[in-house]
Structures are given as structure tokens and as C-alpha cells.
Design an enzyme around this catalytic site. Structure first.
Site, PDB file in Angstrom:
ATOM      1  N   HIS A  17       0.842  -1.209   0.000  1.00  0.00           N
ATOM      2  CA  HIS A  17       0.000   0.000   0.000  1.00  0.00           C
ATOM      3  C   HIS A  17       0.879   1.262   0.000  1.00  0.00           C
ATOM      4  O   HIS A  17       0.603   2.228  -0.714  1.00  0.00           O
ATOM      5  CB  HIS A  17      -0.882   0.058   1.253  1.00  0.00           C
ATOM      6  CG  HIS A  17      -1.928  -1.012   1.359  1.00  0.00           C
ATOM      7  ND1 HIS A  17      -2.012  -1.852   2.442  1.00  0.00           N
ATOM      8  CD2 HIS A  17      -2.945  -1.357   0.533  1.00  0.00           C
ATOM      9  CE1 HIS A  17      -3.051  -2.665   2.285  1.00  0.00           C
ATOM     10  NE2 HIS A  17      -3.625  -2.399   1.137  1.00  0.00           N
ATOM     11  N   LYS A  41     -17.118  -5.534   7.798  1.00  0.00           N
ATOM     12  CA  LYS A  41     -15.819  -6.195   7.846  1.00  0.00           C
ATOM     13  C   LYS A  41     -15.346  -6.322   9.274  1.00  0.00           C
ATOM     14  O   LYS A  41     -15.594  -5.455  10.094  1.00  0.00           O
ATOM     15  CB  LYS A  41     -14.791  -5.381   7.044  1.00  0.00           C
ATOM     16  CG  LYS A  41     -14.611  -5.900   5.655  1.00  0.00           C
ATOM     17  CD  LYS A  41     -13.358  -5.316   5.068  1.00  0.00           C
ATOM     18  CE  LYS A  41     -12.875  -6.146   3.895  1.00  0.00           C
ATOM     19  NZ  LYS A  41     -11.686  -5.559   3.288  1.00  0.00           N
ATOM     20  N   ARG A  95      -1.726  -6.233  -7.672  1.00  0.00           N
ATOM     21  CA  ARG A  95      -0.585  -7.093  -7.351  1.00  0.00           C
ATOM     22  C   ARG A  95      -0.387  -8.178  -8.393  1.00  0.00           C
ATOM     23  O   ARG A  95       0.725  -8.559  -8.716  1.00  0.00           O
ATOM     24  CB  ARG A  95      -0.783  -7.754  -5.977  1.00  0.00           C
ATOM     25  CG  ARG A  95      -0.739  -6.794  -4.823  1.00  0.00           C
ATOM     26  CD  ARG A  95      -1.272  -7.421  -3.581  1.00  0.00           C
ATOM     27  NE  ARG A  95      -2.663  -7.810  -3.760  1.00  0.00           N
ATOM     28  CZ  ARG A  95      -3.454  -8.269  -2.808  1.00  0.00           C
ATOM     29  NH1 ARG A  95      -2.981  -8.443  -1.603  1.00  0.00           N
ATOM     30  NH2 ARG A  95      -4.707  -8.573  -3.049  1.00  0.00           N
ATOM     31  N   SER A 133      -3.056  -7.827   3.458  1.00  0.00           N
ATOM     32  CA  SER A 133      -3.370  -7.475   4.848  1.00  0.00           C
ATOM     33  C   SER A 133      -3.880  -8.696   5.599  1.00  0.00           C
ATOM     34  O   SER A 133      -3.578  -8.880   6.781  1.00  0.00           O
ATOM     35  CB  SER A 133      -4.426  -6.368   4.886  1.00  0.00           C
ATOM     36  OG  SER A 133      -3.927  -5.203   4.297  1.00  0.00           O
TER      37      SER A 133
HETATM   38  O1  PNS Z   1      -8.687  -2.493   0.709  1.00  0.00           O
HETATM   39  P1  PNS Z   1      -9.918  -3.067   0.100  1.00  0.00           P
HETATM   40  O2  PNS Z   1     -10.728  -3.787   1.150  1.00  0.00           O
HETATM   41  O3  PNS Z   1      -9.630  -3.915  -1.110  1.00  0.00           O
HETATM   42  O4  PNS Z   1     -10.807  -1.812  -0.406  1.00  0.00           O
HETATM   43  C1  PNS Z   1     -12.087  -2.011  -0.968  1.00  0.00           C
HETATM   44  C2  PNS Z   1     -12.788  -0.653  -1.167  1.00  0.00           C
HETATM   45  C3  PNS Z   1     -12.787   0.154   0.105  1.00  0.00           C
HETATM   46  C4  PNS Z   1     -12.075   0.138  -2.235  1.00  0.00           C
HETATM   47  C5  PNS Z   1     -14.247  -0.949  -1.639  1.00  0.00           C
HETATM   48  O5  PNS Z   1     -14.843  -1.883  -0.791  1.00  0.00           O
HETATM   49  C6  PNS Z   1     -15.100   0.310  -1.678  1.00  0.00           C
HETATM   50  O6  PNS Z   1     -14.936   1.153  -2.533  1.00  0.00           O
HETATM   51  N1  PNS Z   1     -16.023   0.420  -0.705  1.00  0.00           N
HETATM   52  C7  PNS Z   1     -16.872   1.573  -0.524  1.00  0.00           C
HETATM   53  C8  PNS Z   1     -18.312   1.278  -0.976  1.00  0.00           C
HETATM   54  C9  PNS Z   1     -18.412   1.375  -2.477  1.00  0.00           C
HETATM   55  O7  PNS Z   1     -18.149   2.403  -3.068  1.00  0.00           O
HETATM   56  N2  PNS Z   1     -18.807   0.250  -3.117  1.00  0.00           N
HETATM   57  C10 PNS Z   1     -18.914   0.166  -4.530  1.00  0.00           C
HETATM   58  C11 PNS Z   1     -17.532  -0.053  -5.146  1.00  0.00           C
HETATM   59  S1  PNS Z   1     -17.729  -0.693  -6.747  1.00  0.00           S
END
Ligand code: PNS
Length: 160
Positions: A17, A41, A95, A133
Site C-alpha cells: 500500500h 468487515k 498485485r 493485509s
Molecule cells: O482495501 P480493500 O478492502 O480492497 O478496499 C475495498 C474498497 C474500500 C475500495 C471498496 O470496498 C469500496 O470502494 N467500498 C466503498 C463502498 C463502495 O463504493 N462500493 C462500490 C464499489 S464498486
């Protein structure tokens, strides 16, 4: 001014990150790292605590580049977070091919939701591309050494 948001769970932030944040900060005038508040989560720490660790990691590791980085928490949609912050881009790291499937789905969905916002991907540095993570959490839970995988701020937090 080119502003990007970099949303994620950062539970915890890894060197992968951090590498993406540094490279994004070299491209955009301002990078706003958004630590997701996600009640669904199982977060090892609450979002504000995760954000504090991300902030410390950025300041301790990115030198002058850290001036271009803000770290905040957010909830709701990433596109709304981006719009609120005046960002035209969403940054994500890739990745491996296995990330691609879910990332392209998210990128297209976000573009459908907000046409003016584009997702930009950085290929995570090869030396960090195995990191996740969830693996870090598992190793730490069993008392393993994660100091080569995460910034010192995370190690301090895990010890505390
Ligand atoms: O680190 P992560 O868990 O891979 O991040 C995922 C994240 C936070 C980018 C994704 O879950 C997100 O954007 N969540 C916010 C809600 C949202 O916008 N959902 C629609 C995304 S298509």
C-alpha cells in the site's frame, strides 16, 4: 490541481500500500487516502485507529512526498468520497492478475456511478506483490514476524 483518492481497508497498511501511495503522490498534486469505515468487515482495529497508523506510516516513510498525502476515514460510496474531496481519480494497486477481475468490476461500477471519475492502477512493486493485509493479520495472530511486510507504525500498533 490533480486530486486522487486512494480508498481501502488498510487493515493493516502494508509496504505494498505504501508503495502505491508514494507512486501516486509522485503523479498527483494531492493524494487523499481514505480508510473505509465498514461495519460488515471484521476490522482488527477501528477505522480511526487504522487511519492513525496509515498517517504515521506515511510521515515516517515517504519523506517530502508525505506533504502531498492526506489520510482520512470515510464511509459510504467511494465515488461520493471522491466527489466530496474534489478528486477526479481513484487510485488502486494491482498485485497480480487475480486482483484484476474484482478491480475491473469495481472500476467499471464506479465509472457507471460517476462518469467524471476515472480509476488509475499502479502495479504494486514486485517485491511487495505477494503481500496481503489478511495474511499479515494471520501471521501476527500467531505471533509471527511481520516487520518485513508492514511499516514500523503497524508493528508498534500490533505490539501495543
Ligand atoms: O482495501 P480493500 O478492502 O480492497 O478496499 C475495498 C474498497 C474500500 C475500495 C471498496 O470496498 C469500496 O470502494 N467500498 C466503498 C463502498 C463502495 O463504493 N462500493 C462500490 C464499489 S464498486
Amino acid at each position: 490541481m490533480k486530486i486522487a483518492v486512494y480508498p481501502g481497508s488498510f487493515d493493516p497498511i502494508t509496504f505494498g500500500h505504501l508503495d502505491v501511495i508514494a507512486r501516486a503522490a509522485a503523479v498527483f498534486d494531492r493524494v487523499i487516502v481514505g480508510v473505509l469505515i465498514n461495519p460488515r468487515k471484521t476490522a482488527a482495529s477501528d477505522s480511526e485507529a487504522r487511519a492513525v497508523v496509515v498517517r504515521d506510516a506515511v510521515v515516517e516513510n515517504l519523506g517530502d512526498l508525505s506533504d502531498a498525502v492526506d489520510v482520512v476515514t470515510f464511509d459510504g460510496l467511494t465515488v461520493d468520497f471522491a466527489l466530496d474531496r474534489g478528486a477526479g481519480h481513484i487510485v488502486r494497486g494491482l498485485r497480480a492478475i487475480s486482483d484484476f477481475e474484482s478491480e475491473i468490476q469495481m472500476a467499471h461500477t464506479n465509472r457507471k456511478l460517476a462518469h467524471g471519475i476515472d480509476t488509475v492502477f499502479f502495479m504494486t512493486a514486485l517485491e511487495h506483490s505477494y503481500l496481503s493485509s489478511s495474511l499479515v493479520r494471520e501471521i501476527a495472530a500467531f505471533g509471527g514476524d511481520v516487520s518485513g511486510m508492514v511499516p514500523a507504525a503497524v508493528v508498534r500498533r500490533l505490539r501495543a
